[in-house]
Write an enzyme that holds these catalytic residues in place. Structure first.
Site, PDB file in Angstrom:
ATOM      1  N   ASN A   6      44.426  35.859 -11.170  1.00 20.53           N
ATOM      2  CA  ASN A   6      44.137  37.233 -11.567  1.00 20.53           C
ATOM      3  C   ASN A   6      45.088  38.138 -10.794  1.00 20.53           C
ATOM      4  O   ASN A   6      44.928  38.327  -9.599  1.00 20.53           O
ATOM      5  CB  ASN A   6      42.673  37.558 -11.239  1.00 20.53           C
ATOM      6  N   LYS A   8      45.399  41.291 -11.082  1.00 20.19           N
ATOM      7  CA  LYS A   8      44.824  42.644 -10.881  1.00 20.19           C
ATOM      8  C   LYS A   8      45.911  43.692 -11.200  1.00 20.19           C
ATOM      9  O   LYS A   8      46.639  43.524 -12.163  1.00 20.19           O
ATOM     10  CB  LYS A   8      44.261  42.755  -9.464  1.00 20.19           C
ATOM     11  N   HIS A  88      34.378  41.356 -13.890  1.00 19.63           N
ATOM     12  CA  HIS A  88      34.912  41.257 -12.519  1.00 19.63           C
ATOM     13  C   HIS A  88      34.271  42.320 -11.621  1.00 19.63           C
ATOM     14  O   HIS A  88      34.004  43.435 -12.067  1.00 19.63           O
ATOM     15  CB  HIS A  88      36.438  41.426 -12.531  1.00 19.63           C
ATOM     16  N   GLY A 163      39.443  39.410  -1.364  1.00 17.10           N
ATOM     17  CA  GLY A 163      40.500  40.139  -0.661  1.00 17.10           C
ATOM     18  C   GLY A 163      40.258  40.339   0.826  1.00 17.10           C
ATOM     19  O   GLY A 163      40.949  41.126   1.465  1.00 17.10           O
ATOM     20  N   SER A 193      39.097  34.966  -1.811  1.00 18.27           N
ATOM     21  CA  SER A 193      39.915  34.474  -0.692  1.00 18.27           C
ATOM     22  C   SER A 193      40.263  32.995  -0.794  1.00 18.27           C
ATOM     23  O   SER A 193      40.312  32.294   0.216  1.00 18.27           O
ATOM     24  CB  SER A 193      39.247  34.803   0.655  1.00 18.27           C
TER      25      SER A 193
HETATM   26  P1  13P Z   1      41.335  37.285  -3.776  1.00 15.22           P
HETATM   27  O1  13P Z   1      41.756  35.872  -4.064  1.00 15.22           O
HETATM   28  O2  13P Z   1      42.477  38.210  -3.508  1.00 15.22           O
HETATM   29  O3  13P Z   1      40.251  37.322  -2.738  1.00 15.22           O
HETATM   30  O4  13P Z   1      40.676  37.847  -5.137  1.00 15.22           O
HETATM   31  C1  13P Z   1      39.729  37.073  -5.807  1.00 15.22           C
HETATM   32  C2  13P Z   1      39.475  37.687  -7.115  1.00 15.22           C
HETATM   33  O5  13P Z   1      38.884  38.754  -7.221  1.00 15.22           O
HETATM   34  C3  13P Z   1      39.951  36.981  -8.306  1.00 15.22           C
HETATM   35  O6  13P Z   1      39.427  37.518  -9.479  1.00 15.22           O
END
Ligand code: 13P
Length: 235
Positions: A6, A8, A88, A163, A193
């Site tokens: 993802n 984002k 999400h 995150g 993470s």
């Molecule tokens: P991180 O891997 O950056 O923690 O994000 C996870 C996430 O929200 C994937 O959709």
């Protein structure tokens, strides 16, 4: 195993295309048969060819219409996109999407036959209240969602792990996924993470069928190494 990225609000159209080209090259070279999904930002969507399932991070529950700032089915159809991420936590908590809106999107894209990665996950204060509160919270995020849909994939992503570099212990991930397995027969991904150095041990846990990776997916080398880890878990 399913290994999903993802992006984002990261990467551009150009960088996404280069990333997918490199990922496809490595997948073809390795002959691995893992299911790989990538969710770039909507401006980077295109008609990509190859093994990777490219999906949208979000879309409105309409074919088209007066929904300023949104994209709908027509915009996804243009590129043959038939995969979407719904629910999400950033859309739930940062952008204020309600369960009702999320369920509407789910029903609409299910009706269109989309592959749906549906995300659930609890904030820290709920987890601290104990197991019953945690399961009740997750159940509320499944209201209005047809769990028998054959193209559904669930991603469990604890909000406090996204995150932050924090993850639940492996025991806790396994317990939670096993509890979810009692209600849901579809693949269960863990997210929050996931990094190059923990992906293998997480995917090796019982009832974990893959990972949904945010920050650590932005580097194609790291992401590909997680696909290799998935292959190890399968063999
Ligand atoms: P991180 O891997 O950056 O923690 O994000 C996870 C996430 O929200 C994937 O959709």
């Amino acid at each position: 195993m399913i290994v999903a990225a993802n992006f984002k609000t990261n990467m551009t159209r150009k960088r996404t295309a280069a990333y997918l080209k490199e990922l496809e090259r490595r997948l073809a070279e390795s002959g691995m048969e893992q299911q790989v999904m990538v969710f770039p930002p909507s401006t980077a969507l295109d008609s990509f060819e190859g093994k990777v399932l490219v999906g949208a991070q979000n879309a409105y529950a309409a074919q088209n219409g007066a929904f300023t700032g949104e994209i709908g089915l027509d915009q996804l159809d243009e590129f043959g996109i038939d995969t979407i991420l719904i629910g999400h936590s950033e859309r739930r908590h940062v952008l204020g999407e309600s369960q009702e809106e999320i369920a509407k999107k789910y029903a609409f894209y299910k009706e269109q036959g989309f592959n749906i990665v549906y995300c659930i996950g609890e904030p820290l204060e709920i987890r601290e209240e104990g197991n019953d509160a945690l399961m009740d919270y997750l159940d509320a995020q499944l209201v209005g969602i047809d769990l028998s849909y054959e193209k559904l994939v669930i991603a469990y992503e604890p909000v406090w792990a996204i995150g932050t570099g924090l993850t639940p212990s492996n025991v806790d991930i396994e317990l939670l996924h096993t509890a979810l397995r009692h209600k849901i027969e579809r693949p269960l991904l863990y997210g929050g993470s996931v990094k190059v150095n923990n992906a293998l041990e997480i995917m090796a846990l019982a009832n974990v069928d893959g990972v949904l990776v945010g920050g650590a997916s932005l580097d194609v080398n790291g992401f590909f190494s997680m696909v290799e880890d998935a292959q190890k878990c399968d063999s």
